[in-house]
Design a protein around this motif. Structure first.
Motif, PDB file in Angstrom:
ATOM      1  N   MET B  40       0.654  -1.233   0.146  1.00  0.00           N
ATOM      2  CA  MET B  40      -0.093  -0.108  -0.034  1.00  0.00           C
ATOM      3  C   MET B  40       0.923   1.119  -0.055  1.00  0.00           C
ATOM      4  O   MET B  40       0.397   2.170   0.379  1.00  0.00           O
ATOM      5  CB  MET B  40      -0.953   0.087   1.115  1.00  0.00           C
ATOM      6  N   GLY B  41       2.234   1.232  -0.392  1.00  0.00           N
ATOM      7  CA  GLY B  41       3.113   2.067  -0.336  1.00  0.00           C
ATOM      8  C   GLY B  41       3.596   2.526   1.029  1.00  0.00           C
ATOM      9  O   GLY B  41       3.627   1.524   1.631  1.00  0.00           O
ATOM     10  N   ALA B  42       4.089   3.630   1.245  1.00  0.00           N
ATOM     11  CA  ALA B  42       4.832   4.108   2.266  1.00  0.00           C
ATOM     12  C   ALA B  42       5.587   2.939   2.881  1.00  0.00           C
ATOM     13  O   ALA B  42       5.838   2.427   3.922  1.00  0.00           O
ATOM     14  CB  ALA B  42       3.981   4.095   3.522  1.00  0.00           C
ATOM     15  N   LEU B  43       6.562   2.737   1.815  1.00  0.00           N
ATOM     16  CA  LEU B  43       7.511   1.701   1.842  1.00  0.00           C
ATOM     17  C   LEU B  43       8.671   2.017   2.828  1.00  0.00           C
ATOM     18  O   LEU B  43       8.969   2.932   3.086  1.00  0.00           O
ATOM     19  CB  LEU B  43       8.315   1.576   0.651  1.00  0.00           C
ATOM     20  N   HIS B  44       8.739   0.858   3.667  1.00  0.00           N
ATOM     21  CA  HIS B  44       9.786   0.885   4.745  1.00  0.00           C
ATOM     22  C   HIS B  44      10.594  -0.349   4.631  1.00  0.00           C
ATOM     23  O   HIS B  44      10.582  -1.046   3.607  1.00  0.00           O
ATOM     24  CB  HIS B  44       9.282   0.995   6.070  1.00  0.00           C
ATOM     25  N   GLU B  45      11.848  -0.568   5.518  1.00  0.00           N
ATOM     26  CA  GLU B  45      12.652  -1.643   5.371  1.00  0.00           C
ATOM     27  C   GLU B  45      12.010  -3.043   5.240  1.00  0.00           C
ATOM     28  O   GLU B  45      12.425  -3.907   4.667  1.00  0.00           O
ATOM     29  CB  GLU B  45      13.489  -1.863   6.425  1.00  0.00           C
ATOM     30  N   GLY B  46      10.914  -3.154   6.018  1.00  0.00           N
ATOM     31  CA  GLY B  46      10.024  -4.488   5.718  1.00  0.00           C
ATOM     32  C   GLY B  46       9.587  -4.751   4.519  1.00  0.00           C
ATOM     33  O   GLY B  46      10.006  -5.830   3.977  1.00  0.00           O
ATOM     34  N   HIS B  47       8.883  -3.834   3.733  1.00  0.00           N
ATOM     35  CA  HIS B  47       8.834  -3.804   2.256  1.00  0.00           C
ATOM     36  C   HIS B  47      10.207  -4.412   1.616  1.00  0.00           C
ATOM     37  O   HIS B  47      10.116  -4.999   0.557  1.00  0.00           O
ATOM     38  CB  HIS B  47       8.180  -2.710   1.584  1.00  0.00           C
ATOM     39  N   LEU B  48      11.008  -3.483   1.788  1.00  0.00           N
ATOM     40  CA  LEU B  48      12.476  -3.897   1.012  1.00  0.00           C
ATOM     41  C   LEU B  48      12.788  -5.051   1.188  1.00  0.00           C
ATOM     42  O   LEU B  48      13.540  -5.789   0.304  1.00  0.00           O
ATOM     43  CB  LEU B  48      13.333  -2.463   1.525  1.00  0.00           C
ATOM     44  N   SER B  49      12.683  -5.740   2.407  1.00  0.00           N
ATOM     45  CA  SER B  49      13.282  -7.085   2.546  1.00  0.00           C
ATOM     46  C   SER B  49      12.498  -8.180   1.647  1.00  0.00           C
ATOM     47  O   SER B  49      12.856  -9.069   1.097  1.00  0.00           O
ATOM     48  CB  SER B  49      12.920  -7.500   4.037  1.00  0.00           C
ATOM     49  N   GLY B 176       4.772 -10.278   4.101  1.00  0.00           N
ATOM     50  CA  GLY B 176       5.750 -10.255   5.403  1.00  0.00           C
ATOM     51  C   GLY B 176       5.302 -11.110   6.602  1.00  0.00           C
ATOM     52  O   GLY B 176       3.792 -11.094   6.758  1.00  0.00           O
ATOM     53  N   GLN B 177       5.926 -11.452   7.344  1.00  0.00           N
ATOM     54  CA  GLN B 177       5.202 -12.407   8.584  1.00  0.00           C
ATOM     55  C   GLN B 177       4.738 -11.491   9.569  1.00  0.00           C
ATOM     56  O   GLN B 177       3.869 -11.801  10.432  1.00  0.00           O
ATOM     57  CB  GLN B 177       6.639 -13.069   9.322  1.00  0.00           C
ATOM     58  N   LYS B 178       4.954 -10.032   9.412  1.00  0.00           N
ATOM     59  CA  LYS B 178       4.319  -9.223  10.442  1.00  0.00           C
ATOM     60  C   LYS B 178       2.599  -9.512  10.346  1.00  0.00           C
ATOM     61  O   LYS B 178       2.018  -9.465  11.477  1.00  0.00           O
ATOM     62  CB  LYS B 178       4.573  -7.919  10.108  1.00  0.00           C
ATOM     63  N   ASP B 179       2.226  -9.512   9.193  1.00  0.00           N
ATOM     64  CA  ASP B 179       0.699  -9.891   8.979  1.00  0.00           C
ATOM     65  C   ASP B 179       0.431 -11.154   8.768  1.00  0.00           C
ATOM     66  O   ASP B 179       0.065 -11.665   7.619  1.00  0.00           O
ATOM     67  CB  ASP B 179       0.496  -8.679   7.942  1.00  0.00           C
ATOM     68  N   ILE B 180       0.810 -12.036   9.692  1.00  0.00           N
ATOM     69  CA  ILE B 180       0.860 -13.534   9.459  1.00  0.00           C
ATOM     70  C   ILE B 180      -0.457 -13.952   9.229  1.00  0.00           C
ATOM     71  O   ILE B 180      -0.498 -15.049   8.720  1.00  0.00           O
ATOM     72  CB  ILE B 180       1.478 -14.210  10.921  1.00  0.00           C
ATOM     73  N   SER B 219       6.398  -0.727  10.255  1.00  0.00           N
ATOM     74  CA  SER B 219       5.031  -0.740   9.861  1.00  0.00           C
ATOM     75  C   SER B 219       4.782   0.809   9.215  1.00  0.00           C
ATOM     76  O   SER B 219       5.408   1.697   9.981  1.00  0.00           O
ATOM     77  CB  SER B 219       3.885  -0.972  10.992  1.00  0.00           C
ATOM     78  N   SER B 220       4.087   0.697   8.262  1.00  0.00           N
ATOM     79  CA  SER B 220       3.942   2.207   7.534  1.00  0.00           C
ATOM     80  C   SER B 220       3.133   2.872   8.669  1.00  0.00           C
ATOM     81  O   SER B 220       3.387   4.276   8.714  1.00  0.00           O
ATOM     82  CB  SER B 220       3.020   2.113   6.476  1.00  0.00           C
ATOM     83  N   ILE B 328       0.613  -4.299  15.455  1.00  0.00           N
ATOM     84  CA  ILE B 328       0.185  -5.726  15.751  1.00  0.00           C
ATOM     85  C   ILE B 328       2.033  -6.191  15.641  1.00  0.00           C
ATOM     86  O   ILE B 328       2.673  -5.755  15.363  1.00  0.00           O
ATOM     87  CB  ILE B 328      -0.702  -6.166  14.740  1.00  0.00           C
ATOM     88  N   ASP B 329       1.848  -7.316  16.117  1.00  0.00           N
ATOM     89  CA  ASP B 329       3.179  -8.047  16.142  1.00  0.00           C
ATOM     90  C   ASP B 329       2.827  -9.666  16.265  1.00  0.00           C
ATOM     91  O   ASP B 329       1.664  -9.885  16.827  1.00  0.00           O
ATOM     92  CB  ASP B 329       4.256  -7.489  17.036  1.00  0.00           C
ATOM     93  N   ASN B 330       3.770 -10.766  16.046  1.00  0.00           N
ATOM     94  CA  ASN B 330       3.628 -11.849  16.356  1.00  0.00           C
ATOM     95  C   ASN B 330       4.891 -12.653  16.274  1.00  0.00           C
ATOM     96  O   ASN B 330       5.927 -12.233  15.767  1.00  0.00           O
ATOM     97  CB  ASN B 330       2.698 -12.620  15.039  1.00  0.00           C
ATOM     98  N   ILE B 331       4.894 -13.762  16.978  1.00  0.00           N
ATOM     99  CA  ILE B 331       6.214 -14.696  17.055  1.00  0.00           C
ATOM    100  C   ILE B 331       5.591 -16.157  16.725  1.00  0.00           C
ATOM    101  O   ILE B 331       4.710 -16.463  17.311  1.00  0.00           O
ATOM    102  CB  ILE B 331       6.680 -14.568  18.481  1.00  0.00           C
ATOM    103  N   LEU B 332       6.296 -17.023  16.007  1.00  0.00           N
ATOM    104  CA  LEU B 332       5.957 -18.051  15.870  1.00  0.00           C
ATOM    105  C   LEU B 332       6.693 -19.221  16.715  1.00  0.00           C
ATOM    106  O   LEU B 332       7.833 -19.066  16.918  1.00  0.00           O
ATOM    107  CB  LEU B 332       6.288 -18.615  14.549  1.00  0.00           C
ATOM    108  N   LEU B 333       5.835 -20.054  17.276  1.00  0.00           N
ATOM    109  CA  LEU B 333       6.233 -21.047  18.266  1.00  0.00           C
ATOM    110  C   LEU B 333       6.475 -22.263  17.786  1.00  0.00           C
ATOM    111  O   LEU B 333       5.346 -22.647  16.972  1.00  0.00           O
ATOM    112  CB  LEU B 333       5.274 -21.072  19.656  1.00  0.00           C
ATOM    113  N   GLY B 334       7.597 -23.008  17.694  1.00  0.00           N
ATOM    114  CA  GLY B 334       7.730 -24.422  17.072  1.00  0.00           C
ATOM    115  C   GLY B 334       8.725 -24.140  15.771  1.00  0.00           C
ATOM    116  O   GLY B 334       9.108 -23.252  15.816  1.00  0.00           O
ATOM    117  N   ASP B 335       8.051 -24.990  14.828  1.00  0.00           N
ATOM    118  CA  ASP B 335       8.856 -25.304  13.464  1.00  0.00           C
ATOM    119  C   ASP B 335       8.424 -23.938  12.757  1.00  0.00           C
ATOM    120  O   ASP B 335       7.659 -24.335  11.886  1.00  0.00           O
ATOM    121  CB  ASP B 335       8.914 -26.512  13.129  1.00  0.00           C
TER     122      ASP B 335
END
Lengths: 341, 341
Positions: B40-49, B176-180, B219-220, B328-335
């Protein structure tokens, strides 16, 4: 289906998307166009007219047979819907037309016969409230005409056709005018979803095939009719024709429909062995399915926004019960070449 | 947008699907893979990855910029969502990686910048009840976590991404994993709809990019934060980390989450100039988004159906308000390698 033995067939029958895709990839590499005729089987002359339409316009033609649970309500006829695979394959392969490019005869190239699990990886319940996974709906185009008495029907149709288009990736796809709301709704869907296979203009609508004896629109469900039921089934078309004639004569919409209803009422009164019940006769704009006002006439339409020069045709459609069989039919008023092509 | 002058740019900026398709057709004819990064534009390092992920794996990379009205509720921040086109193009083109096939440096190949009308031919209202046209929903995957407070958000996301995938026809697509939940829901959608561009396995999920100072997920919407707000924004990740540590130590889900909530409570009490409010911290199964029972522990999960050997990871996620900004944020537990790839 995957464990069911397939009948012998000279063309490939693909039961998985993956196996079909290999074939599709080869066709693409060879620059060949692919026409697609989606069906629920129980093929009749109506389907075959779509097949011939596809054979005439495409290098290759794929027909799918899939009785889609998502478009049947729990009380509808999913279990008893006719399944006639061997006969379907036989009459499909009898369709041959002269190729426009060479002297060879063209016939269907492949059949796509997926299992329910292939089409609905999470399974599919006919009860909408317990459905899981991805569904497609065409809002404001699914609630009129056929959608009125079958509120989730078009959601099931839009969902399965999206899947089929993604699986088959057809150059052109063929639908019958008999299910006019379905065909126009799918053209809307293809436009909205920015699909390129097929593109909106490559979603073709072929005129309704009819029994020459009484113009009954051909339908797989006609096999449900008793002899007595079959004898009166043409009444719906007769009623629509009466409406059309009155419309051409300049009567208002309400007057026209009343005349059509009268035709059905008369046959109903004379029929002792068979129960006839009109569901509806209606006139709707073909672009947005809006119901026409009762007072409109052909002249007031032509001078305004509908049916006139460059205007969109009007869908005159109806549904009628003959015993437990529901029949539908329609006639386009105005320049039908805008729609049927 | 169509009447807006586009900034000068060394790569093509396509504002219509038709013009993009010509470019896409050439790429296909040349046998080139196309990676796609929807934004949605407003690019940051997350998008760039994500862009670098695509550059590494594809011959060509397309980035789309489209602020999708359908995923904003009427009370949400559609009007104020940051729009920074010139800067977006500049930092996009700064991303260059060594091509694995030759010595040349690869950078983005095209930008897709459609108008609202191009994406929604019938227009789009943010009020769901007055929307017309085709929508895609992923039932039973849209109501948990983020869907709880944003009930029509994922319907908007699924709809626009279906359109974008149909328009772009990418070989691979990057999220991105941020929006898992969004990323996994889209993988479900791609599976259900039998899409081949991208295929489910080619829908890649890239780990969340974070600010190295306090691990705040990029996040933007972070640009909305005041200095005081930014100073406490890392608290959500800190809380999730605390939950993760307690989980690894064998505490029950309910105990773990309580510890996380305490972290946020403590910061909230000390913050006078900024209003912090926890929306939720939750643990959900990553295959069906089912909420984990309060009494579950890492051991009872591992011995059972979740997080164990071959089991699906658990999504530990949260949302927190900092003044009027929702993070928002998240962490994956497990594999996590089963998901993030």
């Amino acid at each position: 289906m995957s464990t069911m033995a397939l009948p012998p067939c000279p063309i490939p029958i693909f039961t998985t998307v993956a196996s079909y895709r290999e074939w599709r990839h080869k066709a693409r590499m060879q620059g060949k166009s692919v026409g697609f005729v989606p069906t629920m089987g129980a093929l009749h002359e109506g389907h075959l007219s779509l097949v011939r339409g596809s054979l005439a316009e495409n290098d290759l033609t794929v027909l799918s047979i899939f009785v889609n649970p998502a478009q049947f309500a729990p009380h509808e006829d999913l279990a008893t819907y006719p399944r006639t695979l061997e006969q379907d394959l036989r009459i499909l392969l009898e369709q041959k037309i002269q190729s426009p490019k060479s002297s060879e005869l063209r016939s269907a190239s492949a059949v796509f016969l997926p299992t329910v699990t292939e089409m609905y990886p999470l399974g599919i319940s006919q009860d909408v409230s317990s459905q899981k996974g991805t569904f497609v709906e065409v809002k404001d185009f699914s609630e009129q005409m056929e959608g009125k008495t079958r509120p989730t029907f078009f959601r099931g149709v839009a969902t399965v056709v999206t899947k089929l288009f993604n699986a088959i990736e057809p150059t052109n796809a063929y639908f019958g005018q008999k299910d006019i709301q379905q065909a126009l709704l799918l053209r809307r869907m293809v436009t909205d979803l920015l699909l390129s296979h097929p593109s909106p203009q490559n979603l073709r609508i072929i005129p309704t095939a009819r029994d020459p004896r009484d113009n009954l629109a051909l339908s797989s469900r006609n096999t449900y009719l008793s002899t007595e039921g079959r004898a009166v089934a043409g009444t719906l078309y007769k009623a629509l024709k009466t409406v059309q004639e009155a419309w051409e004569q300049g009567k208002t919409k309400a007057e026209c429909i009343k005349l059509g209803e009268k035709i059905i009422e008369e046959v109903k009164e004379k029929s002792d062995d068979v129960e006839i019940k009109l569901d509806y006769i209606e006139m709707n704009d073909s672009t947005d399915f809006e119901v026409l006002s009762d007072g409109l006439t052909k002249v007031s339409c032509s001078s305004g926004y509908r049916e006139g020069e460059g205007g969109s045709p009007i869908i005159l459609s109806g549904a009628m019960w003959v015993d437990k069989t529901r029949l539908i039919d329609n006639i386009l008023l105005g320049d039908s070449s805008q729609i049927v092509r």
